[in-house]
Scaffold this active site. Structure first.
Site, short mmCIF file in Angstrom:
data_model
loop_
_atom_site.label_atom_id
_atom_site.label_comp_id
_atom_site.label_asym_id
_atom_site.label_seq_id
_atom_site.Cartn_x
_atom_site.Cartn_y
_atom_site.Cartn_z
N LYS A 234 -10.59 26.69 -4.89
CA LYS A 234 -10.48 27.42 -3.62
C LYS A 234 -10.62 28.92 -3.89
O LYS A 234 -9.67 29.70 -3.81
CB LYS A 234 -9.15 27.09 -2.92
CG LYS A 234 -9.20 27.32 -1.41
CD LYS A 234 -8.03 26.64 -0.73
CE LYS A 234 -7.97 26.93 0.75
NZ LYS A 234 -9.11 26.37 1.49
N GLU B 45 -19.55 18.31 2.79
CA GLU B 45 -18.46 18.65 3.71
C GLU B 45 -18.98 19.55 4.81
O GLU B 45 -20.19 19.82 4.87
CB GLU B 45 -17.29 19.29 2.96
CG GLU B 45 -17.64 20.43 2.05
CD GLU B 45 -16.48 20.86 1.14
OE1 GLU B 45 -15.36 20.40 1.34
OE2 GLU B 45 -16.72 21.67 0.24
N TYR C 274 -7.23 31.54 -2.85
CA TYR C 274 -6.52 31.68 -1.59
C TYR C 274 -6.03 30.32 -1.11
O TYR C 274 -6.49 29.27 -1.57
CB TYR C 274 -7.40 32.33 -0.52
CG TYR C 274 -8.43 31.41 0.10
CD1 TYR C 274 -8.20 30.84 1.36
CD2 TYR C 274 -9.62 31.10 -0.55
CE1 TYR C 274 -9.12 29.99 1.95
CE2 TYR C 274 -10.55 30.27 0.03
CZ TYR C 274 -10.31 29.71 1.28
OH TYR C 274 -11.23 28.87 1.85
N LEU D 24 -14.00 20.50 -1.73
CA LEU D 24 -12.61 20.93 -1.91
C LEU D 24 -11.69 19.76 -1.57
O LEU D 24 -11.81 19.17 -0.50
CB LEU D 24 -12.30 22.10 -0.98
CG LEU D 24 -10.88 22.66 -1.11
CD1 LEU D 24 -10.73 23.40 -2.43
CD2 LEU D 24 -10.55 23.57 0.07
#
Length: 279
Positions: free
Chosen positions: A147, A179, A31, A203
């Site tokens: 992702k 993160e 996505y 990411l």
């Protein structure tokens, strides 16, 4: 409400997803979420580059070209009359019946694209006030650079933070910050920007790309190296970045204020410059 389904703009109620779609059964797909400013997608090419890279990593042949996807998303934005908003798209590997853990052979299934666009406005109040957060152990898989639609690890991390009364979770793996629950994480230490280096544990963010450019133009030094939890008392400012929330201050960690508990000057500077870049 209109959506993009495969290569057509259709009414949302007409879309049918098969019960044996691999996205539904395995989370087998990808996505992207990107902002729309002044009816234009922001950093579309960077988003497409990441989607294309991730598709190669999971051995998925995208069912569209860069130009085709851009044209169809622009049509969708126009049909829905979106000025300021967000495009969300996902690509499933497709339908394989009967259900089988093996990846289908190339050409034997048809990937399925879906996308929708909604109106959202910049949350100026939150960007000024900032978010509270707590430390949560990072128990996600080891391909966080992809992702993937498989976001249960992120969802559970955020839920743990929310149940404790915080806005977000700061993820820690082996004693080092990776993160936030859905954002890249940044610290200001000794006037320098610190963020986890790109790799399989985080990411590679699109907003992160733009912030690198902005920081360089401002003469701010970036240290791309994981920050240990033991350095938390040295943190002068903290913020998270992603395409939807842009630059979000983190003003509290585990019930303790970051410095004075207010948005820091470097965070505000980066917020302002990022917003300027979207105009």
């Amino acid at each position: 409400m209109h959506v993009l389904w495969k290569d057509k703009i259709v009414e949302r109620d007409t879309v049918k997803i098969d019960i044996e779609d691999r996205a539904y059964q395995y989370g087998d797909g990808l996505y992207e979420a990107m902002r729309v400013y002044n009816s234009k997608m922001y950093m579309f090419d960077e988003h497409f580059d990441r989607l294309d890279r991730c598709a190669k990593e999971i051995r998925l042949d995208l069912p569209f070209t860069r130009a085709e996807l851009k044209a169809n998303l622009e049509k969708l934005i126009a049909v829905e009359s979106i000025k300021e908003g967000e495009v969300y798209l996902q690509v499933s590997r497709g339908v394989k019946s009967p259900r089988d853990h093996h990846l289908p052979l190339p050409g034997t299934v048809e990937p399925v694209l879906t996308a929708n666009v909604i109106t959202i406005e910049r949350d100026v109040e939150a960007q000024e006030k900032g978010h509270t957060s707590c430390i949560v152990q990072d128990q996600r898989w080891l391909h966080c650079n992809i992702k993937s639609l498989s976001l249960l690890g992120n969802v559970l991390s955020l839920n743990e933070a929310v149940e404790k009364g915080y806005d977000d979770a700061l993820l820690v793996r082996d004693g080092y910050f990776t993160e936030a629950s859905a954002s890249n994480l940044w610290f200001v230490i000794d006037g320098k920007l610190h963020t986890h280096e790109d790799g399989n544990l985080v990411l590679p963010g699109i907003t992160k790309i733009k912030l690198r450019e902005i920081a360089k133009s401002l003469g701010l030094e970036i240290v791309e190296k994981a920050v240990p939890v033991t350095m938390l008392d040295q943190v002068e400012e903290c913020f998270a970045s992603n395409s939807v929330h842009e630059v979000m201050p983190i003003v509290e960690i585990d019930g303790k204020p970051v410095r004075d508990g207010k948005r820091g000057p470097i965070t505000k500077l980066l917020q302002d410059k990022y917003i300027e870049a979207t105009l």
